[in-house]
Scaffold this active site. Structure first.
Site, PDB file in Angstrom:
ATOM      1  N   ARG A 218       0.861  -1.193   0.000  1.00 27.11           N
ATOM      2  CA  ARG A 218       0.000   0.000   0.000  1.00 27.11           C
ATOM      3  C   ARG A 218       0.898   1.243   0.000  1.00 27.11           C
ATOM      4  NH1 ARG A 218      -3.519  -1.227   4.359  1.00 27.11           N
ATOM      5  NH2 ARG A 218      -4.815  -2.262   2.825  1.00 27.11           N
TER       6      ARG A 218
ATOM      7  N   ASN B  20      -0.544  -0.929  13.229  1.00 27.96           N
ATOM      8  CA  ASN B  20       0.011  -1.988  12.393  1.00 27.96           C
ATOM      9  C   ASN B  20       1.235  -2.576  13.066  1.00 27.96           C
ATOM     10  OD1 ASN B  20      -1.541  -1.484   9.802  1.00 27.96           O
ATOM     11  ND2 ASN B  20      -0.609   0.519  10.107  1.00 27.96           N
TER      12      ASN B  20
ATOM     13  N   ASP C 274       0.917  -7.900   9.077  1.00 28.67           N
ATOM     14  CA  ASP C 274      -0.476  -8.358   9.082  1.00 28.67           C
ATOM     15  C   ASP C 274      -1.257  -8.091  10.367  1.00 28.67           C
ATOM     16  OD1 ASP C 274       0.093  -9.607   6.513  1.00 28.67           O
ATOM     17  OD2 ASP C 274       1.022 -11.206   7.675  1.00 28.67           O
TER      18      ASP C 274
ATOM     19  N   ASP D  51      -2.891  -6.430  13.437  1.00 23.84           N
ATOM     20  CA  ASP D  51      -3.295  -5.054  13.708  1.00 23.84           C
ATOM     21  C   ASP D  51      -4.017  -5.013  15.041  1.00 23.84           C
ATOM     22  OD1 ASP D  51      -2.598  -3.957  11.021  1.00 23.84           O
ATOM     23  OD2 ASP D  51      -4.177  -5.324  10.371  1.00 23.84           O
TER      24      ASP D  51
ATOM     25  N   ASP E  10      -6.700  -9.750  12.315  1.00 20.12           N
ATOM     26  CA  ASP E  10      -5.934 -10.423  11.268  1.00 20.12           C
ATOM     27  C   ASP E  10      -4.920 -11.443  11.766  1.00 20.12           C
ATOM     28  OD1 ASP E  10      -7.374  -8.878   9.450  1.00 20.12           O
ATOM     29  OD2 ASP E  10      -5.886  -7.283   9.469  1.00 20.12           O
TER      30      ASP E  10
ATOM     31  N   GLU F 124      -4.569 -14.094   9.122  1.00 24.76           N
ATOM     32  CA  GLU F 124      -3.733 -13.641   8.003  1.00 24.76           C
ATOM     33  C   GLU F 124      -2.254 -13.708   8.388  1.00 24.76           C
ATOM     34  OE1 GLU F 124      -3.152  -9.652   5.214  1.00 24.76           O
ATOM     35  OE2 GLU F 124      -4.795  -9.700   6.648  1.00 24.76           O
TER      36      GLU F 124
END
Length: 183
Positions: free
Chosen positions: A26, A90, A108, A110, A123, A126
């Site tokens: 991102r 994060n 990943d 958070d 997450d 993830e």
């Protein structure tokens, strides 16, 4: 690469997050720098363009103070909303800065903190999937999990960005810089 020049108050920088395999995750364009020190950068996003790895683009809706540190494996986004401040944290590598951008690896996990103080770890599934897929080394796994604990301590102690005084101070500073540049 050593920083050739730290950005100064009022400068705009790009922020890029990557995944462990080096792929771009991102990008935030034009984050205003509010403060730089040897170990930290504080900035502000307000209607900032965000570009996802798939090319999708969106714009942030509310002012958000961003906090990055060279020694902590997390960064903090304090979103200033009508119903109070929400935090999105994060778990990520400490940042590096070069001529192109402030960069970090997103791991990943958070932590979201709601205006009423409720905390949620997000997450985890993830994180576990990517840990297997990209074979996170044991030391990275340990560091990330330890820094979740440090982050939760900061939240519980209203430390740094989790203090209303901090948010008020840096948002006022942003408005002062904006006012100066509007003249």
């Amino acid at each position: 690469m050593k920083d050739s020049r730290l950005p100064r108050e009022g400068d705009f920088i790009t922020i890029k997050s990557y995944k462990h395999d080096g792929s771009l995750h991102r990008t935030w364009r034009d984050t205003m720098v509010l403060k730089t020190s040897e170990n930290a950068i504080i900035g502000l996003n307000d209607h900032t363009l965000v570009i996802e790895d798939d090319g999708r683009r969106w714009v942030t809706r509310e002012p958000a103070i961003v906090y990055f540190h060279r020694k902590y494996w997390f960064n903090i986004v304090a979103m200033i909303r009508d119903n109070g401040v929400s935090y999105y944290c994060n778990l990520a590598s400490p940042f590096v800065l070069d001529r192109e951008a402030l960069k970090y690896i997103d791991y990943d996990l958070d932590v979201k903190v709601f205006p009423d103080g409720e905390k949620r770890l997000l997450d985890a599934d993830e994180y576990e999937a990517h840990k297997t897929k990209w074979q996170y080394p044991a030391d990275i796994d340990f560091i990330v999990k330890e820094h979740v604990k440090i982050l939760v301590d900061w939240i519980n102690e209203n430390k740094g960005p989790f203090s209303q005084d901090y948010v008020d101070l840096w948002y006022r500073r942003y408005l002062e810089i904006q006012h100066r540049s509007d003249r």
